[in-house]
Design a protein around this motif. Structure first.
Motif, PDB file in Angstrom:
ATOM      1  N   VAL A   1      39.120  34.360  46.448  1.00 34.48           N
ATOM      2  CA  VAL A   1      39.492  33.767  45.164  1.00 34.48           C
ATOM      3  C   VAL A   1      39.403  34.812  44.059  1.00 34.48           C
ATOM      4  O   VAL A   1      40.117  34.768  43.072  1.00 34.48           O
ATOM      5  CB  VAL A   1      38.577  32.566  44.855  1.00 34.48           C
ATOM      6  N   LEU A   2      38.539  35.788  44.250  1.00 32.86           N
ATOM      7  CA  LEU A   2      38.336  36.810  43.226  1.00 32.86           C
ATOM      8  C   LEU A   2      39.250  38.006  43.368  1.00 32.86           C
ATOM      9  O   LEU A   2      39.095  38.979  42.639  1.00 32.86           O
ATOM     10  CB  LEU A   2      36.889  37.312  43.266  1.00 32.86           C
ATOM     11  N   GLY A   3      40.191  37.980  44.291  1.00 31.72           N
ATOM     12  CA  GLY A   3      41.015  39.165  44.512  1.00 31.72           C
ATOM     13  C   GLY A   3      41.698  39.667  43.263  1.00 31.72           C
ATOM     14  O   GLY A   3      41.722  40.863  42.989  1.00 31.72           O
ATOM     15  N   ALA A   4      42.272  38.753  42.505  1.00 30.69           N
ATOM     16  CA  ALA A   4      42.962  39.175  41.276  1.00 30.69           C
ATOM     17  C   ALA A   4      41.986  39.742  40.264  1.00 30.69           C
ATOM     18  O   ALA A   4      42.303  40.678  39.538  1.00 30.69           O
ATOM     19  CB  ALA A   4      43.719  37.986  40.675  1.00 30.69           C
ATOM     20  N   LEU A   5      40.800  39.155  40.198  1.00 31.54           N
ATOM     21  CA  LEU A   5      39.793  39.681  39.284  1.00 31.54           C
ATOM     22  C   LEU A   5      39.429  41.106  39.659  1.00 31.54           C
ATOM     23  O   LEU A   5      39.347  41.982  38.808  1.00 31.54           O
ATOM     24  CB  LEU A   5      38.559  38.793  39.340  1.00 31.54           C
ATOM     25  N   LEU A   6      39.218  41.364  40.940  1.00 30.76           N
ATOM     26  CA  LEU A   6      38.819  42.700  41.373  1.00 30.76           C
ATOM     27  C   LEU A   6      39.920  43.708  41.089  1.00 30.76           C
ATOM     28  O   LEU A   6      39.653  44.862  40.763  1.00 30.76           O
ATOM     29  CB  LEU A   6      38.514  42.695  42.873  1.00 30.76           C
ATOM     30  N   ALA A   7      41.156  43.278  41.207  1.00 28.65           N
ATOM     31  CA  ALA A   7      42.273  44.198  41.014  1.00 28.65           C
ATOM     32  C   ALA A   7      42.544  44.487  39.546  1.00 28.65           C
ATOM     33  O   ALA A   7      42.959  45.585  39.188  1.00 28.65           O
ATOM     34  CB  ALA A   7      43.533  43.618  41.654  1.00 28.65           C
TER      35      ALA A   7
ATOM     36  N   CYS B   1      40.940  34.232  38.666  1.00 23.82           N
ATOM     37  CA  CYS B   1      40.398  33.334  39.702  1.00 23.82           C
ATOM     38  C   CYS B   1      41.086  31.975  39.752  1.00 23.82           C
ATOM     39  O   CYS B   1      40.475  30.980  40.128  1.00 23.82           O
ATOM     40  CB  CYS B   1      38.910  33.133  39.498  1.00 23.82           C
ATOM     41  N   LEU B   2      42.353  31.906  39.352  1.00 26.35           N
ATOM     42  CA  LEU B   2      43.056  30.628  39.360  1.00 26.35           C
ATOM     43  C   LEU B   2      43.410  30.176  40.764  1.00 26.35           C
ATOM     44  O   LEU B   2      43.519  28.989  41.034  1.00 26.35           O
ATOM     45  CB  LEU B   2      44.332  30.728  38.517  1.00 26.35           C
ATOM     46  N   SER B   3      43.595  31.131  41.686  1.00 23.79           N
ATOM     47  CA  SER B   3      43.946  30.779  43.060  1.00 23.79           C
ATOM     48  C   SER B   3      43.429  31.859  43.997  1.00 23.79           C
ATOM     49  O   SER B   3      42.898  32.876  43.569  1.00 23.79           O
ATOM     50  CB  SER B   3      45.469  30.633  43.203  1.00 23.79           C
ATOM     51  N   ALA B   4      43.590  31.638  45.292  1.00 25.03           N
ATOM     52  CA  ALA B   4      43.142  32.608  46.293  1.00 25.03           C
ATOM     53  C   ALA B   4      44.091  33.794  46.366  1.00 25.03           C
ATOM     54  O   ALA B   4      45.283  33.670  46.096  1.00 25.03           O
ATOM     55  CB  ALA B   4      43.052  31.939  47.663  1.00 25.03           C
TER      56      ALA B   4
ATOM     57  N   ALA C   1      37.894  25.107  46.400  1.00 22.65           N
ATOM     58  CA  ALA C   1      37.732  23.906  45.578  1.00 22.65           C
ATOM     59  C   ALA C   1      37.428  24.237  44.130  1.00 22.65           C
ATOM     60  O   ALA C   1      37.547  23.372  43.249  1.00 22.65           O
ATOM     61  CB  ALA C   1      36.623  23.027  46.149  1.00 22.65           C
ATOM     62  N   ASN C   2      37.033  25.486  43.843  1.00 19.84           N
ATOM     63  CA  ASN C   2      36.720  25.914  42.478  1.00 19.84           C
ATOM     64  C   ASN C   2      37.869  26.654  41.804  1.00 19.84           C
ATOM     65  O   ASN C   2      37.698  27.181  40.707  1.00 19.84           O
ATOM     66  CB  ASN C   2      35.473  26.804  42.499  1.00 19.84           C
ATOM     67  N   ALA C   3      39.032  26.711  42.450  1.00 21.25           N
ATOM     68  CA  ALA C   3      40.199  27.380  41.875  1.00 21.25           C
ATOM     69  C   ALA C   3      40.949  26.403  40.970  1.00 21.25           C
ATOM     70  O   ALA C   3      41.378  25.341  41.426  1.00 21.25           O
ATOM     71  CB  ALA C   3      41.121  27.883  42.989  1.00 21.25           C
TER      72      ALA C   3
END
Length: 354
Positions: free
Chosen positions: A13-19, A201-204, A274-276
């Motif tokens: 879920v955090l992939g976009a955040l990390l990028a 973190c809006l989606s996976a 479920a938290n996205a």
């Protein structure tokens, strides 16, 4: 809404955040100072959060908070003001957040350019793993209730606010944009307008790194504080797990990782998903329709742009009125200019003033 059916994508879920959010720690350009802008008053206070008491990873329930009072606050002892609560991103705290968005200069500039005066509150939500995700967890504490209940209650009782949901706004950038989406969906009784800036973190997303190696690194930690020795991305993974898959029976970190032996754990993956907010939105359509106004923006070179556009499409699908903009910039390059030119004026129009 885009659906990625692979387990591997669902894990991160955090992939976009990390990028995209790591540059949030860098300096950002400020808009030109507005000639004649009157100085605001910045107060640094500590607010005790009952919702944060007893967190298993030992994060303090006493949180630093910056309160920006408008230029006229000291001169009109009977005047009351709407309040905007502004949430910072991952890996920075409230002080770094003010430097990132150049507060109070940008707020003063917005007032000088015609925005109506309001109080702006910037709480610090940093944790042992560098960010609370503004979620509710026995491991980190209930930051969701801290923002929506404890902090609002304190500000209303200590400052001359208009203590009504129609005169309260909630905004945030990156992790703070996620927090705005999450808290906003659940607490329309507290806030009347929302503005999400480059929400993470809006989606996976498809994860990076070596899950098996990360598991071994995490297993060697003897306390949550030991995560300070880890990489930025590893700490972000622990922050997400502490927020979205807490486990009170699993010391010393009190969390479940989304992988085991390098392979996804479907039960934990489901808890993260479920938290996205893109998955949560269907449950909270009625709440979102209660808002006087909703704003959403993202830079055209931001790695979070696709998800922001997906949220825009989802709101459109349900006929939920909102403002959406894609502006020239990356994850942080335009954030200070947006605060002055868009966010404060947005709340000047959206909130109810006495």
């Amino acid at each position: 809404m885009r659906i990625d059916r692979s387990w591997r994508a669902a894990v991160a879920v955090l992939g976009a955040l990390l990028a995209s959010a790591a540059p949030a720690q860098l300096s950002t350009p400020a808009p030109p100072a507005v000639v004649g802008a009157k100085p605001a008053i910045v107060e640094r206070i500590t607010v005790h959060g009952r919702s944060l008491e007893g967190s298993l990873e030992g994060d303090s329930a006493d949180r630093a908070v910056l309160v920006v009072l408008p230029p006229s606050y000291k001169n009109g002892p009977k005047r009351r003001y709407p309040v905007v609560y502004a949430l910072h991103g991952y890996s920075i705290g409230a002080e770094q957040w003010t430097r990132e968005i150049h507060v109070p200069q940008t707020i003063e500039g917005a007032f000088a350019q015609g925005a109506r005066e309001m109080i702006v509150v910037l709480p610090d939500s940093k944790t042992a793993h560098n960010g609370s995700m503004y979620s509710s967890s026995v491991t980190t504490g209930d930051f969701e209730s801290f923002v929506a209940r404890d902090l609002v209650g304190y500000i209303d009782s200590h400052y001359r606010t208009v203590a009504d949901r129609n005169s309260r706004g909630l905004a945030g950038h990156s992790m703070g944009g996620y927090g705005t989406a999450r808290i906003g969906m659940k607490h329309p009784e507290t806030f009347g307008a929302l503005y999400m800036m480059s929400p993470c973190c809006l989606s996976a997303r498809t994860p990076g790194g070596d899950a098996a190696a990360d598991e071994k690194t995490f297993a060697a930690l003897r306390s949550p504080a030991d995560s300070a020795t880890l990489t930025w991305g590893q700490r972000a993974q622990l922050a997400a797990a502490a927020a979205w898959s807490p486990n009170p029976t699993k010391p010393p970190l009190f969390l479940d990782l989304p992988t085991e032996n390098g392979q996804p754990r479907p039960d934990v993956v489901a808890r993260w998903a479920a938290n996205a907010p893109l998955a949560m939105l269907d449950q909270y359509v009625g709440n979102l329709r209660q808002y006087r106004a909703i704003g959403l923006d993202v830079g055209d070179r931001d790695g979070l742009k696709d998800d922001a556009q997906a949220l825009h499409a989802a709101l459109d699908r349900y006929g939920i009125r909102h403002d959406f903009a894609v502006y020239p910039g990356d994850h942080v390059s335009g954030v200070a200019t947006r605060v002055q030119g868009q966010v404060i004026p947005f709340f000047s129009r959206a909130l109810v003033f006495p």
